[in-house]
Motif scaffolding. Structure first.
Motif, PDB file in Angstrom:
ATOM      1  N   HIS A 176       0.847  -1.189   0.000  1.00 20.13           N
ATOM      2  CA  HIS A 176       0.000   0.000   0.000  1.00 20.13           C
ATOM      3  C   HIS A 176       0.885   1.242   0.000  1.00 20.13           C
ATOM      4  CE1 HIS A 176      -3.985  -1.884   1.138  1.00 20.13           C
ATOM      5  NE2 HIS A 176      -3.131  -2.891   1.321  1.00 20.13           N
ATOM      6  N   LEU A 177       0.366   2.336  -0.581  1.00 18.27           N
ATOM      7  CA  LEU A 177       1.088   3.610  -0.600  1.00 18.27           C
ATOM      8  C   LEU A 177       0.250   4.630   0.160  1.00 18.27           C
ATOM      9  CD1 LEU A 177       3.785   4.270  -2.035  1.00 18.27           C
ATOM     10  CD2 LEU A 177       2.472   5.492  -3.753  1.00 18.27           C
ATOM     11  N   ILE A 201      -0.696  10.453  -6.733  1.00 17.57           N
ATOM     12  CA  ILE A 201      -1.287   9.450  -7.622  1.00 17.57           C
ATOM     13  C   ILE A 201      -0.323   9.102  -8.755  1.00 17.57           C
ATOM     14  CG2 ILE A 201      -3.140   9.037  -9.285  1.00 17.57           C
ATOM     15  CD1 ILE A 201      -4.968  10.717  -7.461  1.00 17.57           C
ATOM     16  N   ALA A 219       2.275   6.790  -7.356  1.00 20.00           N
ATOM     17  CA  ALA A 219       1.720   5.442  -7.154  1.00 20.00           C
ATOM     18  C   ALA A 219       1.542   4.717  -8.478  1.00 20.00           C
ATOM     19  CB  ALA A 219       0.394   5.541  -6.408  1.00 20.00           C
ATOM     20  N   ASP A 220       1.025   5.426  -9.473  1.00 18.23           N
ATOM     21  CA  ASP A 220       0.805   4.811 -10.789  1.00 18.23           C
ATOM     22  C   ASP A 220       2.129   4.396 -11.425  1.00 18.23           C
ATOM     23  OD1 ASP A 220      -1.893   5.169 -10.498  1.00 18.23           O
ATOM     24  OD2 ASP A 220      -2.004   6.969 -11.754  1.00 18.23           O
ATOM     25  N   GLN A 278      -3.980   2.964  -2.785  1.00 22.95           N
ATOM     26  CA  GLN A 278      -3.428   4.308  -2.689  1.00 22.95           C
ATOM     27  C   GLN A 278      -4.228   5.070  -1.635  1.00 22.95           C
ATOM     28  OE1 GLN A 278      -3.441   6.216  -6.544  1.00 22.95           O
ATOM     29  NE2 GLN A 278      -2.682   4.379  -7.589  1.00 22.95           N
TER      30      GLN A 278
END
Length: 300
Positions: A188-189, A226, A229-230, A239
């Motif tokens: 998880h981020l 984002i 994360a992507d 996220q």
């Protein structure tokens, strides 16, 4: 090939099966890494029995050696290559750092040493020293629900990239992803967005901000988060952009998602920052899960 070849477990003279020992053995077995265990007996632990002299020190060391060798035999039965050592020292920190360098450890694992807030005012805990000075990642373990972690959280900070440690977010995610892959855990981020801190740093003390300023900053940070994360392929449901102070956000997330390990960056501070301690150091006493610190450096 595993990212871990040599694990270093730092143990105390408690002669019991601790969470850090369980975690170290599990990671060693999962990654086929060699495990070295050193029990450090600090002279300060023996001061109350100083009258016993060298004979007592020798007996204490032999008792620990026997216990440790018995534990090592059980570990070897699981197909793990393990070596052991018991060391009486007045300079535990320096000895630990020397061991890390000499054995070229990939990861240092240790039980969290809980200290009262009052004691931390006058004496810097050994754990904090290790976070600041250890050149390899440090995994500080407070409890183990499962031998291997099931939920690994990378705690990143996409704000103020010009003042961030170079590449620290990448290092955090890579370390977290590597650990998650080795342990078949979820990655998880998370970013804890603190509006009060962002407002003060962006606007400056006493400055008047335009309406919607905080909202625009939040949207910009979330967009950067984002994108980060992507870039690493973290799916949207894993996220987490949370609005709260870092300590509260991490504690709440760990409790609600049963997170086992939070991977954080740890800066080497100078001046006042060194005395106060970093977010990572204080989170040790706030978050109900284990910390995995990736070392960085800072000028403040």
């Amino acid at each position: 090939m595993s990212q871990y070849q040599r694990l270093f477990l730092v143990a105390g003279p408690s002669m019991r099966h601790t969470p850090a020992l369980e975690r170290a053995v599990a990671i060693a077995q999962a990654t086929r890494a060699a495990l070295h265990i050193t029990v450090f007996i600090e002279d300060s632990h023996l001061l109350g029995l100083k009258s016993a002299g060298a004979r007592f020190r020798e007996a204490c060391q032999q008792e620990n050696e026997q216990w440790l060798e018995d534990e090592a035999d059980l570990i070897r039965e699981r197909g793990i290559k393990v070596s052991t050592e018991v060391l009486v020292t007045r300079t535990a920190l320096q000895e630990i750092l020397l061991h890390v360098a000499e054995m070229q450890a990939d990861l240092l694992i240790k039980d969290v040493q809980h200290e009262s807030a009052l004691k931390r005012v006058f004496i810097t805990p050994l754990d904090w020293h290790l976070l600041r000075e250890c050149p390899v990642p440090v995994h500080l373990v407070s409890e183990v629900r499962c031998p291997l972690p099931r939920v690994v959280v990378a705690a990143v900070d996409p704000s103020h990239p010009e003042t961030q440690i170079t590449g620290i977010n990448d290092s955090i995610i890579q370390a977290a992803n590597g650990l998650a892959m080795q342990c078949s855990a979820e990655l998880h981020l998370l970013h804890a967005y603190d509006p009060s801190r962002t407002h003060m740093s962006d606007a400056g003390a006493g400055a008047v901000t335009m309406p919607g300023f905080s909202s625009d900053v939040r949207k910009s940070l979330q967009k950067t988060f984002i994108a980060l994360a992507d870039h690493y392929g973290v799916p949207g449901e894993r996220q987490h952009f949370v609005e709260a102070s870092p300590g509260k956000a991490l504690a709440d997330f760990a409790a609600h998602h049963r997170a086992d390990v939070i991977v954080m960056g740890n800066a080497h501070h100078k001046g006042l920052g060194k005395w106060v301690g970093s977010t990572t150091e204080h989170v040790l006493y706030q978050v109900p899960c284990n910390i995995f610190a990736v070392t960085g450096a800072a000028d403040q």
